[in-house]
Design a protein around this motif. Structure first.
Motif: not given
Length: 226
Positions: A28-33, A36-41, A44-49, A66-68
């Motif tokens: 997985e992508e750690g920041i995406d996980e 998701k765990f913090c409820g803003v998946g 953030v996933a779109e920014m990762t892409r 991270l600000s999200i």
């Protein structure tokens, strides 16, 4: 074909192999996980892409994501406990084989050190061989930002880490393995780059690298030729 043969030869005779972590060493992508765990998946996933595709600067994408998320220290600890990172099949055997050959193994990640050091421990990689971003927290454990002085916090940062490793360890042949453009950009100073598509395929990486693999078993088999 000559470039492919040369890359394979460099891999078989490497002094050190550096691995990206998210979507390479782990599934997985750690920041995406974390998101998701913090409820803003989704946000953030779109920014990762976008970041992995190279359309925005890595530092800007990291800061915005991270600000999200604004994760607390407790949330990070709970993520690692409840949802530990999942190793990609074959990576443990590959790292073990490299260590048996006396090859130094490093993890270079745009993710977070608290997660990467957990991965390093699973693979028997010394913690000082792991390079990643460090989150900052206030005394009460709330999110306070990230250490912007880390080379992995900016575009081109992985190349700076490789250059540092070559200088400090006197390494002559260093190979970088990863799935994203930030990994490919680390060569040079890395002497060779191997694209990895076992978890996700980044087409710009697949099209531009000389050796693209979809399983770590392919790399294990290559080592068996010597």
């Amino acid at each position: 074909m000559a470039a492919l043969a040369q890359t394979k030869e460099l891999f078989r005779n490497a002094n050190a192999v550096c691995f990206d972590v998210d979507s390479t060493v782990i599934k997985e992508e750690g920041i995406d996980e974390l998101a998701k765990f913090c409820g803003v998946g989704d946000a953030v996933a779109e920014m990762t892409r976008q970041a992995m595709g190279g359309s925005v600067s890595f530092r800007a994408a990291l800061s915005e994501r991270l600000s999200i998320i604004r994760c607390s220290r407790e949330q990070v600890k709970k993520l690692i406990t409840d949802h530990p990172p999942q190793l990609t099949p074959g990576i443990k055997e590959l790292v073990d084989r490299l260590h048996q050959r006396g090859v130094k193994v490093f993890l270079i990640s745009g993710g977070f050190h608290c997660i990467v050091e957990h991965v390093a421990a699973q693979l028997g990689i010394p913690s000082h061989h792991a390079y990643a971003n460090r989150l900052k927290f206030y005394f009460n454990g709330e999110y306070a930002g990230f250490d912007e002085s880390q080379p992995t916090a900016e575009s081109g940062g992985k190349g700076k880490v490789v250059a540092h490793l070559k200088s400090n360890y006197g390494l002559q042949r260093v190979v970088m393995v990863g799935d994203g453009t930030t990994d490919m950009e680390a060569c040079p100073p890395a002497d060779a780059f191997i694209g990895f598509g076992g978890n996700v395929v980044r087409h710009q990486v697949k099209e531009r690298c000389t050796w693209y693999v979809t399983s770590f078993t392919e790399l294990v088999k290559e080592l068996e030729k010597t």
